[in-house]
Design an enzyme around this catalytic site. Sequence first.
Site, PDB file in Angstrom:
ATOM      1  N   CYS A 220      32.673  29.719  24.556  1.00 42.94           N
ATOM      2  CA  CYS A 220      31.966  29.113  25.674  1.00 42.94           C
ATOM      3  C   CYS A 220      32.579  27.759  26.044  1.00 42.94           C
ATOM      4  CB  CYS A 220      30.480  28.892  25.405  1.00 42.94           C
ATOM      5  SG  CYS A 220      29.600  30.412  25.063  1.00 42.94           S
TER       6      CYS A 220
ATOM      7  N   ARG B 190      38.199  29.731  26.474  1.00 44.76           N
ATOM      8  CA  ARG B 190      37.125  29.632  25.475  1.00 44.76           C
ATOM      9  C   ARG B 190      36.140  30.798  25.539  1.00 44.76           C
ATOM     10  NH1 ARG B 190      36.939  24.444  23.495  1.00 44.76           N
ATOM     11  NH2 ARG B 190      34.876  24.817  22.644  1.00 44.76           N
TER      12      ARG B 190
ATOM     13  N   TRP C 271      31.267  33.222  26.152  1.00 40.87           N
ATOM     14  CA  TRP C 271      31.717  34.191  25.151  1.00 40.87           C
ATOM     15  C   TRP C 271      30.434  34.645  24.469  1.00 40.87           C
ATOM     16  CZ3 TRP C 271      31.513  34.874  19.817  1.00 40.87           C
ATOM     17  CH2 TRP C 271      32.397  35.819  19.304  1.00 40.87           C
TER      18      TRP C 271
ATOM     19  N   ASN D 124      26.691  25.731  24.410  1.00 45.67           N
ATOM     20  CA  ASN D 124      27.828  26.231  23.632  1.00 45.67           C
ATOM     21  C   ASN D 124      27.391  26.190  22.179  1.00 45.67           C
ATOM     22  OD1 ASN D 124      30.275  26.855  22.498  1.00 45.67           O
ATOM     23  ND2 ASN D 124      31.252  24.907  22.979  1.00 45.67           N
ATOM     24  N   GLY D 125      27.305  27.349  21.531  1.00 45.00           N
ATOM     25  CA  GLY D 125      26.890  27.381  20.128  1.00 45.00           C
ATOM     26  C   GLY D 125      25.977  28.556  19.862  1.00 45.00           C
TER      27      GLY D 125
ATOM     28  N   GLU E 225      50.370  38.056   9.107  1.00 48.24           N
ATOM     29  CA  GLU E 225      50.264  37.388  10.410  1.00 48.24           C
ATOM     30  C   GLU E 225      50.795  38.308  11.516  1.00 48.24           C
ATOM     31  OE1 GLU E 225      48.945  35.208  12.141  1.00 48.24           O
ATOM     32  OE2 GLU E 225      50.283  34.899  13.827  1.00 48.24           O
TER      33      GLU E 225
ATOM     34  N   LYS F 223      48.670  39.484  14.779  1.00 50.48           N
ATOM     35  CA  LYS F 223      49.150  39.213  16.145  1.00 50.48           C
ATOM     36  C   LYS F 223      49.118  40.475  16.987  1.00 50.48           C
ATOM     37  CE  LYS F 223      49.252  36.093  16.452  1.00 50.48           C
ATOM     38  NZ  LYS F 223      48.487  35.140  16.239  1.00 50.48           N
TER      39      LYS F 223
ATOM     40  N   GLU G  96      45.484  41.791  17.842  1.00 55.07           N
ATOM     41  CA  GLU G  96      44.739  41.009  18.825  1.00 55.07           C
ATOM     42  C   GLU G  96      44.994  41.442  20.263  1.00 55.07           C
ATOM     43  OE1 GLU G  96      46.041  36.971  17.318  1.00 55.07           O
ATOM     44  OE2 GLU G  96      44.001  36.536  17.939  1.00 55.07           O
TER      45      GLU G  96
ATOM     46  N   HIS H  33      50.093  51.489  -5.019  1.00 55.78           N
ATOM     47  CA  HIS H  33      48.772  51.364  -5.650  1.00 55.78           C
ATOM     48  C   HIS H  33      47.649  51.829  -4.741  1.00 55.78           C
ATOM     49  CE1 HIS H  33      50.718  49.337  -8.952  1.00 55.78           C
ATOM     50  NE2 HIS H  33      51.377  48.625  -8.042  1.00 55.78           N
TER      51      HIS H  33
ATOM     52  N   LYS I 152      39.805  31.556  22.467  1.00 57.87           N
ATOM     53  CA  LYS I 152      40.836  30.712  21.851  1.00 57.87           C
ATOM     54  C   LYS I 152      40.263  29.793  20.778  1.00 57.87           C
ATOM     55  CE  LYS I 152      45.073  29.031  21.762  1.00 57.87           C
ATOM     56  NZ  LYS I 152      46.026  29.915  21.072  1.00 57.87           N
TER      57      LYS I 152
HETATM   58  C1  AGP Z   1      45.202  33.423  16.496  1.00 60.90           C
HETATM   59  O1  AGP Z   1      46.057  34.299  17.152  1.00 60.90           O
HETATM   60  C2  AGP Z   1      43.805  33.750  16.605  1.00 60.90           C
HETATM   61  N1  AGP Z   1      43.363  33.766  17.953  1.00 60.90           N
HETATM   62  C3  AGP Z   1      42.831  33.131  15.621  1.00 60.90           C
HETATM   63  O2  AGP Z   1      43.003  33.816  14.427  1.00 60.90           O
HETATM   64  C4  AGP Z   1      42.929  31.609  15.345  1.00 60.90           C
HETATM   65  O3  AGP Z   1      44.134  31.313  14.703  1.00 60.90           O
HETATM   66  C5  AGP Z   1      41.743  31.157  14.492  1.00 60.90           C
HETATM   67  O4  AGP Z   1      40.555  31.418  15.180  1.00 60.90           O
HETATM   68  C6  AGP Z   1      41.798  29.695  14.104  1.00 60.90           C
HETATM   69  O5  AGP Z   1      41.813  28.858  15.217  1.00 60.90           O
HETATM   70  P1  AGP Z   1      42.256  27.352  15.103  1.00 60.90           P
HETATM   71  O6  AGP Z   1      43.705  27.322  14.762  1.00 60.90           O
HETATM   72  O7  AGP Z   1      41.964  26.763  16.446  1.00 60.90           O
HETATM   73  O8  AGP Z   1      41.435  26.736  14.013  1.00 60.90           O
END
Ligand code: AGP
Length: 590
Positions: A2, A27, A70, A96-97, A465, A469, A472, A488, A585
Amino acid sequence: MCGIFGYIGNRNAPEIIHQGLKRLEYRGYDSWGISIIEKGKIKTVKDVGHIPSILQKELKSNIGIGHTRWATHGGVTITNAHPHLCSDKRFVLAQNGIVENYSNLKKDLEKKGFVFKTQVDTEVIVKLIELNLRSKISLKESLIKSFKQLEGRNTVILLDSKENKILAIRNGSPLILGVNKDEVFLASDPLAFNHCTQNIVEINNGELIEIDNGNYKIFDIKSKKEIKRKPKEEKLLNIDIDKGGYDHYMLKEIVQQQHTILNATSYSQKELKPLIDRIKNSKNIYTIGAGTAAYAGDQVCYYLRNIAHRNAISIRSYETESFLNVIDKNDIVIAFSQSGETADTLEAIEILKQKGVYICSVINMPGSTLSRLSDIFFMSNAGSEICVASTKVFTSQVSFGYLLSKSLINEYSLAKKELVSLSTSLESYFNAILFKKVKDISSKLKNKEHFFILGKGQNYHIAQEGALKIKEISYKHFEGFAAGELKHGVIALIERGTPVISIISEDINSKDLISATYEVKARGALTIGIGDKQFEKEKSFDYFIPCADTNELKGIANVIPFQLISYYLAKALGNSIDKPRNLAKSVTVK
Ligand code: AGP
């Protein structure tokens, strides 16, 4: 999670709010809304989906608020979109929250006769204010009283048509003021107004802001006393939000890594010294982060252990509790966060600070809450990262950790050389041949559903990672594993045509990676190698993507093809690249 925006001044508020919300859309982009005051009455426009590039409705006003959502409580509908109007239409409110005690508060309010029209927790705040107003206190008093009844990290903004003013309170979720002569901006992130002003006033938790006639006042909500705080000029706010000729921010940000790994490590030995001294006097180093930032922490711990021979442990911020019995003031915590506003990370840091632990943070957003909570902080200097999927900030964080680890063994200059060498090889690495190769491989993967990535040693966390990526943006099921784990259990999932990507570098693990690749190939897997060029002809791979040349920074070089697969796979699937579904984000709720 948000975005909130408010404006009072001599420009047309709906236009300024609309521009601000567009800049805050990263956001949350489920729905949006703008409320203004016109001839003493509140007018609101709301809709679901992305914010349009042009506001259809002609609105004129010099005061208003806006919100980009969001969804947490309640589905994505116009009714649930903020701002929310009170019963007698005096004020609207956006939040927001998450109101964590929402159910109890709602039950109490319903018993008192309040009827709810939406499913959002925000409506509880609106109704609480209405209830408290019955005891003949001012709207400001009622807002404070209601806010104190809320549990969780919440920030709210309210537009009052009776007194023609904006009120806002912060607890947890970010809020910042932008100030010019005769105009005030209020937003979750200075990016929303930095094209209009770079004079900012930071707002702390537990503070209320009252804005009218282009002037602002700040109050402490406990003592109710006014706090005088002048604006300061934040030059770092000159944020670049241009796509730079690329179709998407994601590709622009991937290519920028040739520069950003150097920007993140531009610190002199003198600047690093306080952190180095602190680490030398600490028992253990813990890194903290969530999502990609946690994987950056994993990789940095790998460097701290293997280069600097320090006891380094990586913690997921939301799992900090299980480490609290062993972390103490003789340890140091390094928190990684792009936004510096991630609720899980902030909460962990607040708890650790209470234990007297020294906090260092590595952040990308200037003025963020995490920087203010930290004893020392370093900027990633990656510039604005707009795509929800983090790319350049991940490699910036890892580069910083590498420089730190080398500095701990007095190899600062060697580290700098290595970083420059990788940056130079990346300059020629990003070219049409590479893009075509990744695009072709991605189009072959388009119809598959399950994918596995194997890594070992320096490439283990890169496999994780890489998988995050691609998940997402492509919405495909990718899992990154330690290659050693294959036998395993994971191997049970391999069937004819299952894509398996092995990350291979010229190091002590290369033979194991080749063996693991043969093992999955023997079971029908489609095998893809990503790594050092010399493995291009390795027979176990059906396809191979070579990485940029580097000696010690293979982790960084090897993550880049995954970022590109993520981009081209999502593109082939027709997905929204910069704003993937269900994500935001900045995750400012728990
Ligand atoms: C990254 O591609 C993601 N969107 C997500 O995992 C992000 O890294 C995570 O939410 C942490 O965010 P920050 O780095 O703003 O703390």
